[in-house]
Enzyme design. Structure first.
Site, PDB file in Angstrom:
ATOM      1  CE1 TYR A   1      11.725 -17.705   5.419  1.00 50.48           C
ATOM      2  CE2 TYR A   1      10.727 -19.097   7.098  1.00 50.48           C
ATOM      3  CZ  TYR A   1      10.629 -18.390   5.921  1.00 50.48           C
ATOM      4  OH  TYR A   1       9.444 -18.369   5.244  1.00 50.48           O
TER       5      TYR A   1
ATOM      6  NE  ARG B   1       4.726  -8.668   1.772  1.00 50.34           N
ATOM      7  CZ  ARG B   1       5.234  -9.886   2.025  1.00 50.34           C
ATOM      8  NH1 ARG B   1       6.312 -10.056   2.742  1.00 50.34           N
ATOM      9  NH2 ARG B   1       4.648 -10.959   1.534  1.00 50.34           N
TER      10      ARG B   1
ATOM     11  CE  LYS C   1      10.375 -17.135   2.037  1.00 49.36           C
ATOM     12  NZ  LYS C   1       9.147 -17.631   2.612  1.00 49.36           N
TER      13      LYS C   1
ATOM     14  CD  GLU D   1       9.062 -15.556  -0.489  1.00 46.31           C
ATOM     15  OE1 GLU D   1       8.941 -16.681  -1.004  1.00 46.31           O
ATOM     16  OE2 GLU D   1       8.366 -15.166   0.469  1.00 46.31           O
ATOM     17  CG  ASP D   2       8.815 -11.331   0.950  1.00 48.43           C
ATOM     18  OD1 ASP D   2       7.854 -12.124   0.970  1.00 48.43           O
ATOM     19  OD2 ASP D   2       9.574 -11.195   1.922  1.00 48.43           O
TER      20      ASP D   2
ATOM     21  CG  ASP E   1       6.677 -18.888  -0.385  1.00 49.47           C
ATOM     22  OD1 ASP E   1       6.012 -19.914  -0.204  1.00 49.47           O
ATOM     23  OD2 ASP E   1       7.467 -18.423   0.448  1.00 49.47           O
ATOM     24  CG  ASP E   2       5.077 -13.701  -0.112  1.00 51.80           C
ATOM     25  OD1 ASP E   2       5.469 -13.976   1.019  1.00 51.80           O
ATOM     26  OD2 ASP E   2       5.836 -13.302  -1.019  1.00 51.80           O
TER      27      ASP E   2
ATOM     28  CG  ASN F   1       6.593 -13.975   9.296  1.00 51.32           C
ATOM     29  OD1 ASN F   1       6.402 -14.440  10.405  1.00 51.32           O
ATOM     30  ND2 ASN F   1       6.371 -14.656   8.186  1.00 51.32           N
TER      31      ASN F   1
ATOM     32  CG  ASN G   1       7.156 -19.375   7.894  1.00 48.02           C
ATOM     33  OD1 ASN G   1       7.550 -19.692   6.782  1.00 48.02           O
ATOM     34  ND2 ASN G   1       7.405 -18.194   8.433  1.00 48.02           N
TER      35      ASN G   1
HETATM   36  N1  LIG Z   1       3.387 -16.743   7.879  1.00 43.79           N
HETATM   37  C1  LIG Z   1       3.689 -16.795   6.610  1.00 43.79           C
HETATM   38  O1  LIG Z   1       4.034 -17.856   6.063  1.00 43.79           O
HETATM   39  C2  LIG Z   1       3.602 -15.561   5.794  1.00 43.79           C
HETATM   40  C3  LIG Z   1       3.449 -14.333   6.363  1.00 43.79           C
HETATM   41  N2  LIG Z   1       3.370 -13.207   5.599  1.00 43.79           N
HETATM   42  C4  LIG Z   1       3.265 -11.937   6.278  1.00 43.79           C
HETATM   43  O2  LIG Z   1       2.032 -11.346   6.003  1.00 43.79           O
HETATM   44  C5  LIG Z   1       2.151  -9.938   6.073  1.00 43.79           C
HETATM   45  C6  LIG Z   1       1.465  -9.326   4.871  1.00 43.79           C
HETATM   46  O3  LIG Z   1       2.043  -9.774   3.681  1.00 43.79           O
HETATM   47  P1  LIG Z   1       1.369  -9.423   2.269  1.00 43.79           P
HETATM   48  O4  LIG Z   1      -0.025  -9.853   2.228  1.00 43.79           O
HETATM   49  O5  LIG Z   1       2.244  -9.939   1.211  1.00 43.79           O
HETATM   50  O6  LIG Z   1       1.463  -7.837   2.314  1.00 43.79           O
HETATM   51  P2  LIG Z   1       0.605  -6.789   1.501  1.00 43.79           P
HETATM   52  O7  LIG Z   1       1.316  -5.503   1.605  1.00 43.79           O
HETATM   53  O8  LIG Z   1       0.274  -7.347   0.178  1.00 43.79           O
HETATM   54  O9  LIG Z   1      -0.769  -6.685   2.323  1.00 43.79           O
HETATM   55  C7  LIG Z   1      -0.901  -6.150   3.601  1.00 43.79           C
HETATM   56  C8  LIG Z   1      -2.378  -5.985   3.881  1.00 43.79           C
HETATM   57  O10 LIG Z   1      -2.526  -5.593   5.239  1.00 43.79           O
HETATM   58  C9  LIG Z   1      -3.326  -4.415   5.267  1.00 43.79           C
HETATM   59  N3  LIG Z   1      -2.974  -3.564   6.392  1.00 43.79           N
HETATM   60  C10 LIG Z   1      -1.869  -2.814   6.555  1.00 43.79           C
HETATM   61  N4  LIG Z   1      -1.929  -2.149   7.716  1.00 43.79           N
HETATM   62  C11 LIG Z   1      -3.092  -2.484   8.286  1.00 43.79           C
HETATM   63  C12 LIG Z   1      -3.736  -2.106   9.473  1.00 43.79           C
HETATM   64  N5  LIG Z   1      -3.176  -1.243  10.324  1.00 43.79           N
HETATM   65  N6  LIG Z   1      -4.943  -2.631   9.747  1.00 43.79           N
HETATM   66  C13 LIG Z   1      -5.525  -3.504   8.894  1.00 43.79           C
HETATM   67  N7  LIG Z   1      -4.972  -3.879   7.755  1.00 43.79           N
HETATM   68  C14 LIG Z   1      -3.762  -3.395   7.443  1.00 43.79           C
HETATM   69  C15 LIG Z   1      -3.046  -3.738   3.961  1.00 43.79           C
HETATM   70  O11 LIG Z   1      -4.101  -2.846   3.674  1.00 43.79           O
HETATM   71  P3  LIG Z   1      -3.860  -1.606   2.694  1.00 43.79           P
HETATM   72  O12 LIG Z   1      -3.416  -2.186   1.390  1.00 43.79           O
HETATM   73  O13 LIG Z   1      -5.186  -0.990   2.659  1.00 43.79           O
HETATM   74  O14 LIG Z   1      -2.791  -0.803   3.348  1.00 43.79           O
HETATM   75  C16 LIG Z   1      -3.048  -4.932   3.024  1.00 43.79           C
HETATM   76  O15 LIG Z   1      -4.346  -5.324   2.729  1.00 43.79           O
HETATM   77  C17 LIG Z   1       3.641  -9.635   6.179  1.00 43.79           C
HETATM   78  O16 LIG Z   1       3.952  -9.352   7.516  1.00 43.79           O
HETATM   79  C18 LIG Z   1       4.294 -10.938   5.798  1.00 43.79           C
HETATM   80  O17 LIG Z   1       5.518 -11.133   6.467  1.00 43.79           O
HETATM   81  C19 LIG Z   1       3.388 -13.256   4.236  1.00 43.79           C
HETATM   82  C20 LIG Z   1       3.558 -14.457   3.615  1.00 43.79           C
HETATM   83  C21 LIG Z   1       3.743 -15.695   4.352  1.00 43.79           C
HETATM   84  C1  LIG Z   2       7.149 -16.088   5.375  1.00 40.31           C
HETATM   85  C2  LIG Z   2       7.042 -15.169   4.263  1.00 40.31           C
HETATM   86  O1  LIG Z   2       7.129 -15.555   3.118  1.00 40.31           O
HETATM   87  C3  LIG Z   2       6.805 -13.775   4.532  1.00 40.31           C
HETATM   88  O2  LIG Z   2       6.647 -13.390   5.672  1.00 40.31           O
HETATM   89  O3  LIG Z   2       6.759 -13.008   3.565  1.00 40.31           O
HETATM   90 MG   LIG Z   3       7.393 -13.972   1.747  1.00 38.84          MG
END
Ligand SMILES: NC(=O)C1=CN([C@@H]2O[C@H](COP(=O)(O)OP(=O)(O)OC[C@H]3O[C@@H](n4cnc5c(N)ncnc54)[C@H](OP(=O)(O)O)[C@@H]3O)[C@@H](O)[C@H]2O)C=CC1
Ligand SMILES: CC(=O)C(=O)O
Ligand SMILES: [Mg+2]
Length: 637
Positions: free
Chosen positions: A158, A211, A229, A300-301, A323-324, A468, A512
């Site tokens: 993972y 993504r 997953k 997912e993603d 999940d996200d 991540n 996570n």
């Molecule tokens: N720990 C965990 O369990 C999880 C972690 N994650 C992680 O979260 C991260 C985001 O996932 P997700 O929300 O689905 O992705 P999205 O693409 O949906 O969202 C990313 C967000 O971050 C913003 N962003 C991008 N670059 C910047 C920057 N330089 N400064 C400020 N904001 C920025 C984007 O803004 P804009 O749209 O304006 O570009 C957008 O609002 C990933 O790395 C993912 O791996 C996700 C799910 C679970």
């Molecule tokens: C952990 C997870 O789901 C992600 O980073 O997208």
């Molecule tokens: Mg995910």
């Protein structure tokens, strides 16, 4: 031509093939009858036919007949392989080039600098390859190792290693896993799902590869995420490995580098959008839910454009969750309750916190919405709860003046502040938050200056870089403790080590969603619920913090140890089922009876349904083949 056909048909009838099979052979040659063939204007090249009685996965597991990604579409159709292979067919020449590359270079052809900077080391990749090889050979042993060495192996199957595996999937590919659906499969999916060899499927995880972690659009390569997953569904949640189905929906990729890779196995076209996109996803959902109506379906993603709309589209009709958006939200809320306990505060103190959240995507807004929901549970009005958040994306602070705000972002856009696009550090300086949450997937944006400000404003600053893989985290644990003088309450999306600050050991926790989704899905499945509700998610979140032993709290850990992941998933499943019961969604009469007897009974019921990787005695299905064990028993042996 006639000669070729006669030899071919003679061979087929010698093999005992029926008239229709011979007819289909004629059609392969492009003729409707012998007479038709005789009038062919050209002499086609002589070719060899192989006859196999196998179909579907049996062919892919038969080294004599398996061609891997080189099976042409017509053959996939004829042999029940459609959906069992990546959509893009490679030629034998391309396969040879990939095999020779591996022959000369092993796996070292993957640029080491790229690996190290991604937070993944050669040691990680070596272990990943070793576990893949084992999983291909003996799943029971693979899962037994995973269950017994969860903390060691979760980072291999993972995050972070799975990020590397996805980015390089087209180079690492050896054999297919799960199912592939593509934009070229429109109107075929309902029949394709029958190519999957198992009648019972309890859990499906699907991505469109748009993504993948914080690595962006990886197209079909993204299938590694549902695979990882579902490995966790089995190891952490107790799902049976024969009843989980990883899927990818290939609607193209906007990643041009990938499209230009000769070995990329997805559709080499830009992503579908709009109605055409939704048609493909609708067809997929209808097809899988049609064959396996009781399965839990996890999205997912998916990128922000589609994650929330798809969730709304299906969540009221099927047992689906994203999940996200939802699993991450419940995980964050659980960790924040843990942080309150670490700081010696009651759970209700969550309502007093001020958050700056970096990232307004699926995960960021899911987290913000659920924290706000828990604040409301602690007595705040929805408006008061919203006022506790400042959300920043790549343009800066999100205010109500911003054009084109999405529905799920609007309630958290600042109405009282006129500084549009204020920079992240300026927001932190002005708001003096108690907690920072990072879900931007854009790397080290919790800079030393930001962290120092947090240390200046708070006795115990809460620092949660949840992006991540490791390369995309907002800061490392070492950086957080260094700049917060060892006082940070820290939890990150990918694993981090404890660090030493002076003579103090500072504890790292992993925020996570693997804490939530395996147990949540198990609870929803055993409940026979037809929805995953906010109440179920909240119950799952609240359970997490109650499981942290006092010793671990005193060390500063905001989640229970992953060493007890099965027990955690069991408790999350229990909480999910009880919440389902409260909402009238516990439709499994056996579970209703157990719950009426008390929590301990329902707990035992769940435990009984959790898969334990051990060898079972195998019996032949064919009743005409005598079973030697049974015969020996009859003879009194
Ligand atoms: N720990 C965990 O369990 C999880 C972690 N994650 C992680 O979260 C991260 C985001 O996932 P997700 O929300 O689905 O992705 P999205 O693409 O949906 O969202 C990313 C967000 O971050 C913003 N962003 C991008 N670059 C910047 C920057 N330089 N400064 C400020 N904001 C920025 C984007 O803004 P804009 O749209 O304006 O570009 C957008 O609002 C990933 O790395 C993912 O791996 C996700 C799910 C679970
Ligand atoms: C952990 C997870 O789901 C992600 O980073 O997208
Ligand atoms: Mg995910």
């Amino acid at each position: 031509m006639t000669g070729v056909i006669q030899r071919g048909t003679a061979l087929l009838s010698r093999q005992g093939l029926s008239e229709p099979a011979i007819g289909s052979f004629l059609r392969v040659l492009g003729c409707r009858s012998y007479a038709d063939a005789a009038s062919f204007p050209y002499e086609p090249k002589e070719f060899e036919i192989s006859v196999t009685r196998n179909r579907g996965v049996d062919i892919l597991h038969d080294p004599v007949y398996n061609k891997g990604t080189a099976h042409p579409l017509i053959e996939r159709e004829r042999l029940g392989l459609r959906g069992l292979l990546p959509p893009g067919a490679l030629t034998m020449a391309q396969q040879k080039a990939r095999a020779m590359h591996r022959y000369w270079h092993g796996e070292d052809y993957i640029d080491p600098s790229q690996i190290e900077s991604g937070g993944v080391t050669h040691e990680h990749t070596r272990k990943w390859l070793c576990l893949q090889e084992l999983q291909d050979r003996n799943e029971t042993l693979f899962y037994r190792l995973l269950v017994e060495n969860f903390v060691e192996m979760a980072p291999i199957i993972y995050t972070p290693t799975v990020g590397w595996a996805c980015a390089n999937h087209h180079k690492l590919y050896r054999r297919p896993r799960g199912m592939y659906f593509s934009a070229n499969d429109r109107r075929e999916m309902a029949s394709m799902v029958w190519n999957w060899p198992h009648d019972q499927v309890d859990a499906i995880v699907v991505t469109d590869g748009s993504r993948i972690l914080g690595l962006g659009d990886l197209g079909t390569n993204g299938l590694g995420i549902p695979v990882g997953k579902l490995d966790l569904y089995v190891a952490a949640g107790g799902f049976h490995p024969g009843r989980v189905l990883p899927c990818v929906i290939d609607v193209g990729t906007n990643n041009e580098l990938l499209r230009n890779e000769p070995w990329y196995m997805g559709l080499k076209q830009p992503r579908l959008r709009g109605d055409a996109y939704y048609e493909v996803i609708d067809e997929f959902v209808t097809a899988v839910m049609g064959r396996w109506p009781k399965a839990v379906l996890q999205f997912e993603d998916f990128n922000i454009e589609h994650a929330a709309p798809l969730l709304q589209r299906y969540r009221h009709h099927h047992c689906v969750f994203n999940d996200d958006v939802q699993g991450t939200a419940a995980t964050a809320v659980g960790g924040l309750y843990g942080a309150m306990a670490v700081a010696g505060k009651p759970a209700s103190a969550l309502a007093d916190q001020r958050f700056v959240v970096l990232g307004a995507g699926s995960a960021g807004m899911g987290v913000v919405s659920m924290i706000a929901l828990s604040m409301v549970k602690h007595g705040l009005s929805p408006e008061e709860a919203s006022s506790r958040f400042h959300v920043v994306d790549h343009k800066g602070l999100i205010t109500a003046q911003r054009d084109g705000l999405e529905d799920h972002v609007r309630p958290f856009a600042r109405k009282d502040e006129s500084i549009e696009a204020e920079a992240f550090i300026d927001v932190v300086r002005r708001v003096k938050p108690t907690a920072l949450i990072g879900l931007a997937g854009a790397g080290r944006l919790f800079t030393p200056d930001v962290l120092k400000l947090m240390a200046q404003y708070n006795e115990r600053p809460i620092i949660m870089p949840m992006s991540n893989p490791t390369s995309r985290m907002e800061c490392t644990h070492e950086e957080a403790q260094l700049h917060c003088e060892g006082r940070a309450i820290f939890a990150s999306g990918s694993p981090q080590e404890d660090v030493q600050f002076g003579d103090k050991t500072c504890a790292a926790s992993q925020a996570n969603n693997m804490y939530i989704f395996p147990g949540l899905a198990m609870g929803a499945l055993l409940a026979r619920s037809n929805a995953v509700t906010d109440g179920m998610l909240m119950a799952a979140a609240e359970t997490l913090a109650t499981m942290i032993p006092a010793k671990e709290l005193s060390e500063g850990r905001v989640y229970p140890s992953m060493h007890q992941i099965r027990d955690i998933s069991l408790s999350v499943a229990l909480a999910t089922m009880k919440a389902a019961a409260d909402e009238g969604l516990l439709h499994n009469s056996n579970a209703v009876k157990e719950l009426a007897r008390g929590d301990a009974y329902l707990r035992r019921y769940i435990h009984k349904h959790m898969y334990v990787p051990q060898y079972t005695t195998l019996m032949p299905l064919d009743p005409h083949q005598p079973d030697p064990t049974a015969a020996a028993l009859r003879n009194g042996a």
